[in-house]
Design an enzyme around this catalytic site. Sequence first.
Site, short mmCIF file in Angstrom:
data_model
loop_
_atom_site.label_atom_id
_atom_site.label_comp_id
_atom_site.label_asym_id
_atom_site.label_seq_id
_atom_site.Cartn_x
_atom_site.Cartn_y
_atom_site.Cartn_z
N CYS A 80 7.59 26.00 -6.62
CA CYS A 80 6.91 26.19 -7.90
C CYS A 80 7.36 25.09 -8.84
O CYS A 80 8.47 25.10 -9.36
CB CYS A 80 7.21 27.56 -8.50
SG CYS A 80 6.40 27.78 -10.10
N CYS B 80 0.87 -1.18 0.00
CA CYS B 80 0.00 0.00 0.00
C CYS B 80 0.90 1.23 0.00
O CYS B 80 2.13 1.11 0.06
CB CYS B 80 -0.98 -0.02 1.17
SG CYS B 80 -0.40 0.75 2.70
N CYS C 106 2.98 1.29 3.06
CA CYS C 106 3.97 0.20 3.16
C CYS C 106 5.32 0.65 2.62
O CYS C 106 6.35 0.36 3.19
CB CYS C 106 3.54 -1.00 2.29
SG CYS C 106 2.27 -2.05 2.99
ZN ZN Z 1 0.51 -0.97 3.93
#
Ligand code: ZN
Length: 299
Positions: free
Chosen positions: A220, A196, A199
Amino acid sequence: SKVKEMSAEVVDSNPYSRLMALQRMGIVENYERIRDFSVAIVGIGGVGSVSAEMLTRCGIGRLLLYDYDTVELANMNRLFFRPEQVGMTKTDAAVQTLSEINPDVVLESYSLNITTVKGFEVFMESLRRQNPKNSVRDDARSAGVDLVLSCVDNYEARMVVNQACNELNQTWIESGVSEDAVSGHIQLLIPGETACFACAPPLVVASGVDERTLKREGVCAASLPTTMGVVAGLLVQNALKFLLKFGEVSPYLGYNSLKDFFPTMEMRPNPQCSNSACLERQKEYLLAKPVRDALAKAK
Ligand code: ZN
Ligand code: ATP
């Protein structure tokens, strides 16, 4: 000539016939399924707006659009928005253009900040709501969308999309363009199955590429319609492969425009991830392993 006759027969004025040709040519098994799918796009900027246009032209069933910003003249170095739309919310301006391009797409405009308490609530609630066009689903998931595309430009918003998708067990694809506008990436995130966003955030991935794809506050940033267009193309191509089940969806695909280099890699979830919903999804994924193995054997 024979060639002319043949092409005259194949090409008609219906925009869908070119898409349906994908089915005749055996690339996609059932292209028409595209009308059943709902895709949420978070961030309707340089990448998100172009992705929304591509999906609209492909005949997607429903698009949910999220952005807190309005169209500015400074956005004109990118694709999609037009000068006469300056001052409109990006989501309303997008709905205006997209509904003209393809009136069959169900469009939902959410002008909100997903990182606020209220914004997150509306975000979650809208992701859960089932598609009115598709009340009978072939799977029993808690989310009402088939895919979430993250096209935001900051870490905080990505972490919020990550939280929502982990909670909903919702597959999403993250995208980013670097501050110097010359590289970008897309990353497929399947809760419990792949890393994820918490992670393994790209900043700490020791890949040596693409470490600048997260924009810093107060800097910028540069931007190019070319890099954003390429990243949107890679993003939507992989979204189509995921939805219509053809080819292989890249787990991670980088784009280095200076060298025309496209690195790929796979990232496993981190058993010590700081996100508790991620840990729950990891547990479920491990528990379902015997079922997956049996299904794979039966094939
Ligand atoms: Zn995760
Ligand atoms: P720039 O930062 O270069 O001026 P931009 O803000 O338009 O441009 P893009 O990379 O083109 O950045 O697009 C990112 C989009 O994501 C923007 O339209 C921005 O408003 C949107 N966005 C970022 N964070 C959030 C958030 N928390 N909630 C909703 N939309 C967000």
